[in-house]
Design a protein around this motif. Structure first.
Motif, mmCIF file in Angstrom:
data_model
loop_
_atom_site.group_PDB
_atom_site.id
_atom_site.type_symbol
_atom_site.label_atom_id
_atom_site.label_comp_id
_atom_site.label_asym_id
_atom_site.label_seq_id
_atom_site.Cartn_x
_atom_site.Cartn_y
_atom_site.Cartn_z
ATOM 1 N N UNK A 21 1.059 -0.926 -0.239
ATOM 2 C CA UNK A 21 0.645 -0.061 -0.008
ATOM 3 C C UNK A 21 0.852 1.037 0.127
ATOM 4 N N UNK A 22 1.784 1.321 0.588
ATOM 5 C CA UNK A 22 2.687 2.408 0.500
ATOM 6 C C UNK A 22 3.759 3.024 -0.705
ATOM 7 N N UNK A 23 4.191 1.589 -1.074
ATOM 8 C CA UNK A 23 5.027 1.844 -2.596
ATOM 9 C C UNK A 23 3.697 1.987 -3.243
ATOM 10 N N UNK A 24 2.770 2.204 -3.134
ATOM 11 C CA UNK A 24 1.811 1.768 -4.507
ATOM 12 C C UNK A 24 1.323 3.892 -3.989
ATOM 13 N N UNK A 25 1.032 4.486 -2.843
ATOM 14 C CA UNK A 25 1.180 5.548 -2.835
ATOM 15 C C UNK A 25 2.094 6.209 -2.774
ATOM 16 N N UNK A 26 3.686 5.706 -2.413
ATOM 17 C CA UNK A 26 4.718 6.878 -2.778
ATOM 18 C C UNK A 26 4.857 6.868 -4.832
ATOM 19 N N UNK A 27 4.438 5.744 -5.285
ATOM 20 C CA UNK A 27 4.746 5.775 -6.798
ATOM 21 C C UNK A 27 4.093 6.910 -7.145
ATOM 22 N N UNK A 28 2.810 6.837 -6.754
ATOM 23 C CA UNK A 28 1.996 7.654 -6.573
ATOM 24 C C UNK A 28 1.630 9.646 -6.658
ATOM 25 N N UNK A 29 2.680 9.401 -5.169
ATOM 26 C CA UNK A 29 3.203 11.335 -5.123
ATOM 27 C C UNK A 29 4.161 10.535 -6.288
ATOM 28 N N UNK A 30 5.290 10.238 -6.761
ATOM 29 C CA UNK A 30 6.182 10.727 -7.363
ATOM 30 C C UNK A 30 5.893 11.364 -8.692
ATOM 31 N N UNK A 31 5.121 10.279 -9.058
ATOM 32 C CA UNK A 31 4.348 10.474 -10.225
ATOM 33 C C UNK A 31 3.789 12.439 -10.690
ATOM 34 N N UNK A 32 3.059 12.273 -9.526
ATOM 35 C CA UNK A 32 2.788 14.171 -9.494
ATOM 36 C C UNK A 32 3.998 15.156 -8.794
ATOM 37 N N UNK A 33 4.698 14.743 -8.112
ATOM 38 C CA UNK A 33 5.919 15.393 -8.076
ATOM 39 C C UNK A 33 7.011 15.770 -9.679
ATOM 40 N N UNK A 34 6.661 14.855 -10.191
ATOM 41 C CA UNK A 34 7.284 15.428 -11.164
ATOM 42 C C UNK A 34 6.658 15.874 -12.549
ATOM 43 N N UNK A 35 5.014 15.230 -11.904
ATOM 44 C CA UNK A 35 4.626 16.097 -13.242
ATOM 45 C C UNK A 35 4.696 17.852 -12.658
ATOM 46 N N UNK A 36 4.551 18.859 -11.285
ATOM 47 C CA UNK A 36 4.096 19.779 -10.973
ATOM 48 C C UNK A 36 5.571 20.355 -10.748
ATOM 49 N N UNK A 37 6.626 19.199 -11.049
ATOM 50 C CA UNK A 37 7.936 19.998 -11.393
ATOM 51 C C UNK A 37 8.747 20.438 -12.646
ATOM 52 N N UNK A 38 7.584 20.151 -13.378
ATOM 53 C CA UNK A 38 7.398 20.631 -15.434
ATOM 54 C C UNK A 38 7.203 22.024 -14.853
ATOM 55 N N UNK A 39 6.841 22.888 -14.772
ATOM 56 C CA UNK A 39 6.605 23.864 -14.774
ATOM 57 C C UNK A 39 7.737 25.145 -14.971
ATOM 58 N N UNK A 40 8.265 24.822 -13.680
ATOM 59 C CA UNK A 40 9.602 24.949 -13.303
ATOM 60 C C UNK A 40 10.502 24.927 -14.487
ATOM 61 N N UNK A 41 10.900 23.951 -15.153
ATOM 62 C CA UNK A 41 11.203 23.266 -16.065
ATOM 63 C C UNK A 41 11.094 24.467 -17.220
ATOM 64 N N UNK A 42 10.562 24.334 -17.387
ATOM 65 C CA UNK A 42 9.594 25.367 -18.647
ATOM 66 C C UNK A 42 10.355 26.450 -18.801
ATOM 67 N N UNK A 43 9.988 27.329 -16.540
ATOM 68 C CA UNK A 43 10.246 28.230 -17.346
ATOM 69 C C UNK A 43 11.909 28.611 -17.000
ATOM 70 N N UNK A 44 12.603 27.924 -16.803
ATOM 71 C CA UNK A 44 14.171 27.238 -17.125
ATOM 72 C C UNK A 44 14.493 26.806 -18.155
ATOM 73 N N UNK A 45 13.977 26.732 -18.888
ATOM 74 C CA UNK A 45 13.626 26.922 -20.461
ATOM 75 C C UNK A 45 13.673 28.653 -21.481
ATOM 76 N N UNK A 46 12.530 29.456 -21.065
ATOM 77 C CA UNK A 46 12.123 30.383 -21.819
ATOM 78 C C UNK A 46 12.918 31.257 -20.689
ATOM 79 N N UNK A 47 13.461 31.293 -20.422
ATOM 80 C CA UNK A 47 14.353 32.208 -19.241
ATOM 81 C C UNK A 47 15.768 31.528 -19.980
#
Ligand SMILES: Nc1ncnc2c1ncn2[C@@H]1O[C@H](COP(=O)(O)OP(=O)(O)OP(=O)(O)O)[C@@H](O)[C@H]1O
Ligand SMILES: [Mg+2]
Length: 582
Positions: A21-47
């Motif tokens: 159960x923990x691994x399943x939630x952990x995996x989902x959290x990693x997925x979400x975190x990676x997703x919300x890191x996206x805008x930060x990277x695009x900001x870096x790209x545009x900058x």
């Protein structure tokens, strides 16, 4: 509704699989975190692009693009782990819940089942495990991701510009608050709708269950109209709640439009003042899209969670109900050496209104065959249920070979008593399996021998698949007399030292009864027998007759003795003998 009670009920199951159960939630959290890191990277790209407009070769674009790829791959991996692991672990947990719940349910008393509807118990068991799935899915894929997104968006924006961060958070809180208040207000209609829904199912079950009556009394048009009005009420409520849901969406979407405008306006003006970079504008936009996407679901997620918790709650209530009839602490196995049965001052009532047994006294000697006779409702079947400890006495005691039935295990008690009930029910399984239920390790040959003794063999042979024919729900495809003979075969196979027949031959014609009497005589040899019967032919063969009236043993003796006295027995006899003659 108690969320904590439901979570407490789920906890042991989660605990037994906590790693997964923990691994399943952990995996989902990693997925979400990676997703919300996206805008930060695009900001870096545009900058990087805007800073190097004059010298594009200096722009570190490939490195950023590769980082985006890697982060996306990590996100992909996280989501896949979350998804596959929950696909693995949820069915395990749900199956375990169904098993344990059935176990718990079967431990409940006879009374519990007479007071509940089979259909609703079945629904409660299924809803308990399905609610777990819903709660886990909603939290793993929607609720936690929402919180993570809010936290990351706030943190990310805060690093760039505090005002932008606070105003985003403020807006998010407004949307959530509106949703909570709206859902709360709408709840009463949701509950009405759910109630109506249950009513429609109930109405359906009632009509389908009574289809014979509908045919018999030409109730077709009547039922059609009746069902039309219930479904019409459901339709109205369904429409209302769905319209309200749409209104909520509309309000949210409108808020979303204004948020987007407001935030972008702020971002652009900060850029004009040179407070933030072009990349930051992209960052704001990226987080806005992520947040609006998540918030869009909030109302639905909350309603789903609410429903799942209240569905599960129904089963939790059953799980929290103590088992009515329980084995005493340190209960021993019942040991039958002779088979003496004693009722000592036994008192009992089903509910507080009327005493069914009052200081009932009865002593059956080992190997004796006793008939209980008396008017309908006198309490004869109740005596049998008490002997089997389907209920506990309110006063007095019942002993078998000197052992209190309350102090021995229920399994050992019922193993030693074979009952042919007044109205036997069968499993929707083959005739063979139904007979074998008397002794589940019996061989096919033993089953058939018992069937022959009980005169079942004749009719079973004529069934389309012989012994393998399924008998229908509760045995509906057999006649009353056939069902009784199957129950007798089952008792013959059980071969327990105490035999109880509750009008076991009431549905048989005189000829079949005569045949079965023969089998029963064999069966009764060397056993203590309690027979409830109306037929004099059966009663007269017993060693002793006990007359029961209003929950008391009012008289006893042999047929001749009782007849000589001018009592209830004589009256019953005269009526029946008279009935036979005319
Ligand atoms: N589960 C129950 N809940 C409440 N009352 C019950 C229940 N079962 C039986 N009774 C009541 O208890 C009384 C005795 O019932 P019981 O079945 O023992 O009668 P009986 O002597 O076997 O009658 P019959 O000859 O008609 O089978 C009846 O008045 C009946 O209405
Ligand atoms: Mg009865």
């Amino acid at each position: 509704m108690s969320v904590s009670a439901v979570l407490k009920a789920y906890w042991p199951y989660v605990k037994s699989q906590k790693g997964w159960v923990f691994l399943s939630y952990f995996g989902a959290c990693v997925g979400v975190l990676a997703g919300v890191y996206g805008p930060w990277l695009y900001k870096a790209l545009v900058d990087s692009i805007t800073n190097n407009l004059n010298d594009p070769s200096k722009a570190d674009l490939l490195r950023i693009l590769l980082t985006i790829l890697i982060v996306n791959l990590i996100g992909w991996l996280g989501y896949r782990i979350g998804g596959f692991v929950s696909s693995y672990v949820q069915p395990i947990i749900m199956a375990e819940m169904d098993r344990k719940n059935l176990d718990n349910l079967l431990g409940h008393s006879y009374q519990f089942f007479t007071n509940s509807f089979a259909g609703s118990l079945l629904r409660k068991i299924q809803r308990f495990s399905r609610s777990f799935e819903r709660i886990m899915d909603e939290t793993e894929w929607n609720l936690f991701p929402l919180f993570i997104t809010i936290a990351v968006a706030f943190g990310g924006l805060y690093l760039r510009n505090a005002i932008l961060a606070w105003s985003t958070l403020g807006f998010v809180c407004v949307v959530i608050l509106v949703n909570v208040l709206f859902s709360k207000w709408k709840l009463k209609y949701d509950l009405q709708r759910a109630e109506k829904d249950t009513e429609v199912s109930g109405a359906l079950a009632d009509v389908i269950g009574n289809s014979v009556n509908v045919k018999l009394f030409s109730g077709y048009a009547f039922e059609k109209n009746k069902f039309f009005s219930v479904t019409e009420e459901l339709r109205k409520l369904q429409n209302l709640t769905w319209y309200l849901g749409e209104a909520n969406f509309a309000l949210q979407a409108l808020l979303g439009c204004f948020l987007e405008f407001g935030m972008m306006y702020l971002a652009v003006s900060y850029w004009q003042k040179g407070l933030i970079s072009v990349g930051d504008v992209i960052l704001v936009q990226g987080y806005l899209i992520a947040l609006i996407g998540r918030l869009w679901n909030v109302g639905r997620v909350m309603r789903n969670l609410y429903e799942a918790f209240s569905d599960a709650q129904e089963m939790v209530e059953i799980l929290d109900t103590p088992h009515g009839v329980k084995d005493a602490k340190g209960a021993k196995q019942l040991k039958i050496t002779q088979g003496k049965i004693e009722f000592v001052k036994a008192s009992f009532n089903y509910n507080q209104t009327r005493e069914v047994l009052k200081d009932f006294e009865l002593s059956v000697e080992p190997g004796e065959r006793v008939a209980l006779v008396g008017p309908s409702g006198a309490g004869k079947s109740t005596i049998v249920k008490l002997l089997l400890r389907f209920y506990d006495l309110d006063g007095g005691k019942i002993f078998i070979d000197g052992q209190d039935v309350k102090k021995v295990t229920q399994i050992s008690l019922r193993d030693q008593i074979a009952l042919v009930p007044q109205d036997p029910f069968l499993f929707h399984r083959s005739v063979r399996d139904n007979i074998r239920y008397g002794r589940r390790d019996a061989s096919d040959q033993e089953v058939e021998e018992a069937a022959k003794l009980a005169h079942c063999h004749e009719f079973i042979e004529k069934l389309p698949n012989g012994y393998e024919t399924f008998v229908g729900e509760r045995g509906i495809k057999l006649s009353g007399g056939e069902r009784q003979r199957v129950a007798i075969a089952r008792a013959i196979l059980a071969n327990a030292p105490i035999l109880v027949l509750d009008e076991a031959t009431s549905s048989l014609d005189s000829e079949s009864e005569a045949m079965i009497q023969d089998a029963l005589r064999n069966l009764m040899k060397n056993k203590t027998v309690l027979v409830i019967a109306h037929r004099l032919s059966t009663i007269m063969q017993m060693d002793r007759i006990v007359v029961v009236e209003d929950g008391r043993a009012v008289d006893q003796g042999s047929h001749q003795q009782l007849l000589a006295r001018e009592g209830l027995y004589q009256k019953l006899w005269t009526i029946q003998a008279g009935g036979f003659i005319s």
